[in-house]
Design a protein around this motif. Sequence first.
Motif, short mmCIF file in Angstrom:
data_model
loop_
_atom_site.label_atom_id
_atom_site.label_comp_id
_atom_site.label_asym_id
_atom_site.label_seq_id
_atom_site.Cartn_x
_atom_site.Cartn_y
_atom_site.Cartn_z
N ASP A 376 -4.65 48.23 47.08
CA ASP A 376 -5.77 48.40 46.16
C ASP A 376 -7.02 47.69 46.67
OD1 ASP A 376 -4.09 49.86 44.55
OD2 ASP A 376 -3.71 48.23 43.11
N ALA A 377 -6.81 46.52 47.29
CA ALA A 377 -7.96 45.78 47.84
C ALA A 377 -8.60 46.55 48.98
CB ALA A 377 -7.50 44.40 48.31
N TYR A 378 -7.78 47.17 49.84
CA TYR A 378 -8.33 47.97 50.93
C TYR A 378 -9.07 49.20 50.40
CZ TYR A 378 -5.80 45.35 54.54
OH TYR A 378 -5.35 44.36 55.39
N VAL A 379 -8.51 49.85 49.39
CA VAL A 379 -9.17 51.02 48.80
C VAL A 379 -10.52 50.63 48.21
CG1 VAL A 379 -9.04 52.69 46.92
CG2 VAL A 379 -7.03 52.28 48.36
N LYS A 380 -10.56 49.48 47.54
CA LYS A 380 -11.81 49.01 46.94
C LYS A 380 -12.88 48.78 48.00
CE LYS A 380 -13.53 45.48 43.73
NZ LYS A 380 -13.18 44.26 42.95
N GLU A 381 -12.45 48.37 49.19
CA GLU A 381 -13.38 48.11 50.29
C GLU A 381 -13.58 49.35 51.17
OE1 GLU A 381 -15.13 45.26 50.95
OE2 GLU A 381 -14.37 44.50 49.02
N ALA A 382 -13.02 50.48 50.73
CA ALA A 382 -13.12 51.75 51.47
C ALA A 382 -12.51 51.67 52.86
CB ALA A 382 -14.58 52.20 51.56
N ARG A 383 -11.51 50.83 53.03
CA ARG A 383 -10.80 50.73 54.31
C ARG A 383 -9.55 51.62 54.21
NH1 ARG A 383 -10.64 44.32 55.61
NH2 ARG A 383 -9.07 45.08 57.10
N VAL A 384 -9.77 52.93 54.34
CA VAL A 384 -8.73 53.92 54.06
C VAL A 384 -7.57 53.80 55.05
CG1 VAL A 384 -8.23 56.37 53.85
CG2 VAL A 384 -10.45 55.47 53.07
N SER A 385 -7.86 53.62 56.34
CA SER A 385 -6.79 53.55 57.33
C SER A 385 -5.87 52.36 57.07
CB SER A 385 -7.37 53.48 58.74
OG SER A 385 -8.17 52.31 58.89
N ASP A 386 -6.47 51.22 56.67
CA ASP A 386 -5.65 50.04 56.35
C ASP A 386 -4.83 50.28 55.10
OD1 ASP A 386 -6.41 48.36 58.49
OD2 ASP A 386 -8.31 47.92 57.49
N ALA A 387 -5.41 50.99 54.13
CA ALA A 387 -4.67 51.29 52.90
C ALA A 387 -3.47 52.18 53.20
CB ALA A 387 -5.59 51.99 51.88
N LEU A 388 -3.66 53.18 54.08
CA LEU A 388 -2.55 54.06 54.45
C LEU A 388 -1.48 53.28 55.20
CD1 LEU A 388 -4.54 57.23 55.57
CD2 LEU A 388 -3.10 56.99 53.53
N LYS A 389 -1.90 52.36 56.05
CA LYS A 389 -0.94 51.54 56.80
C LYS A 389 -0.10 50.70 55.85
CE LYS A 389 -2.71 49.89 60.48
NZ LYS A 389 -3.48 49.03 61.43
N ILE A 390 -0.75 50.16 54.83
CA ILE A 390 -0.03 49.35 53.84
C ILE A 390 0.94 50.21 53.04
CG2 ILE A 390 -0.37 48.21 51.60
CD1 ILE A 390 -0.66 46.27 53.80
N MET A 391 0.52 51.44 52.70
CA MET A 391 1.41 52.34 51.97
C MET A 391 2.66 52.66 52.78
SD MET A 391 -1.32 54.98 50.23
CE MET A 391 -0.05 56.01 49.49
N ASN A 392 2.49 52.85 54.07
CA ASN A 392 3.66 53.05 54.93
C ASN A 392 4.53 51.81 54.97
OD1 ASN A 392 2.91 55.67 55.61
ND2 ASN A 392 1.68 55.01 57.37
N GLY A 393 3.88 50.65 54.95
CA GLY A 393 4.64 49.40 54.93
C GLY A 393 5.46 49.27 53.66
#
Length: 409
Positions: A376-393
Motif C-alpha cells: 500500500d505504501a508503494y502504491v501511494k508513492e506510485a511505485r508500481v513495480s515495487d508494489a508488484l514485487k511485494i505482491m509476488n513476495g
Amino acid sequence: MFLTRLLSAPINHHHRCVVSMSSLSNLNRVSSSSSSPSSPLSKFESNPSSIHNRVMMLIKLSNLDAAAEQARLAVLARSGEARVTAKTCVAIVDAMCSDRRYSDAYDLFHYFAANSDSDLVPNVCCDSIINALCDEGKLDEAIELYKRSVSSSAQSALAQGLVDAGRIDEAIDLFYCVSRSFLYDIFIRGFLDMGNVERANHLFDELKLNGDSDAVVKVIATFMEHWFKQGMDEKAMECYMSSKEEFSKMRVIAGNTLLKVLLRHGKKPEAWSLFKQMREQSKFPRLEEYRDARKFDSETCNIMVNECFKLGQISEATEIFHKVIGTISDPQLCYRNMITRFCKQGMLSEAERYFAEMCSKKYLVPDVPTYRTMRDAYVKEARVSDALKIMNGTLDACLTYIAKKTLVV
C-alpha cells in the motif's frame, strides 16, 4: 431453540455451490478405492492435515470462500484425525467471524455439526459462534448454545453482552458457579457505568480475597478509567498508587492494560516508570514455556513505540525497539508495527530498511499484513513495480508456508 434450529436446518444452496463437485468426486474416489493404494492427488485431497494446511494458507491470503470450500472437505475426509479436523473447522469459523461474516459462520457451524463424526468439531467451534451471537445482540440464543456446549472461553463475550444489555444480575447468576476471576472486571465495569459504585466496590473486595493479582490489576485499571472519565484524576491516581504492591506479581497482559490507561489520560511519567519496571522484571525472555510468567512482550514494546511516534519522537521509538527486540519471543509483531508506523509517517525508506532487516533474519518471516503495508505504501508513492514485487513476495511467503507444512504430512 437456537441449537436445534441450527443443527436441523437443511443444507442450503450455499452449501451445495461452495463444495465443488470435483472435490467431492475426489473424496468419493478415495473412499471407494480402499482395495488399491490411493493416487498422490486423492491422498492429498483426503488427508486432514493437508486440508488443514490448505485452509490456513487460504485464510492467510484472505480468500475465505475458497478456505470454506476446503474446510467442508475436512469433515468428509477419512476419520481418525478428529483433532486436526477440529482445528481446521475452528480456523475457518474464527476467520469468518473476524470478518463479520456471521451468516457464513453459522452455515459452516451447522454443516460441521451435521456431517462430523466427532462431537469435538462442533464443540470447539462454539466459542466463536457464541461470540458472534453476542455481537449481533442475540443473547438468548447465545445463552442456549452456551448451556448446551462445553464452551469456556466464550464466557467473557457472553457476560459482556448481558452486561451491555442491562442484564448484569442475570450474568452474575449464570456464571455464579464458574471460576470467574476474569469476569469480575466485566461485572465491576458494568456497575460503575450504572453509577452503582457500592456494588462495584463489594465485588472488588470479593475479588481481592481470591489472590489473583492479574484480575486485581485489571480492575484497578477499570476503576482508574472510571474516575478519569468523571474528571476525578486525583482519585484515579490514588487507586493506582494504593495498589502498587500488586504490580510486582502481575503478568504482562495486566501490565499492558495499565500502560494504556495511563497513556490515554496523559499520565506519561507514570507510564514510562511502569514500562521500565516491567522490563526489569521480565524474567524469562524468549522462552515460550514461560509465557504466563512474562512481564514484557511485543505489545508492551508497541504501546510505547506508538506513543513515541504519536509525539513525533521517532529516535526514541527506534531506541526502544532496538533495546527490546532481542529479548522477546515474538519480534515479528514489533517489526510489523515499526514498518506500519514508518509507512504512516511517509518514511518509506525507513520502512524498507526495517523490512529488509526483517527478511534477513533466519528466524523471522514477514507475514501477509506486513507485505500488504509495504504494498500500500508503494502504491501511494506510485511505485508500481515495487508494489508488484511485494505482491509476488506475499504469494511466495504463503506458498513457502504451505510447502513446509505439507512436507510434514
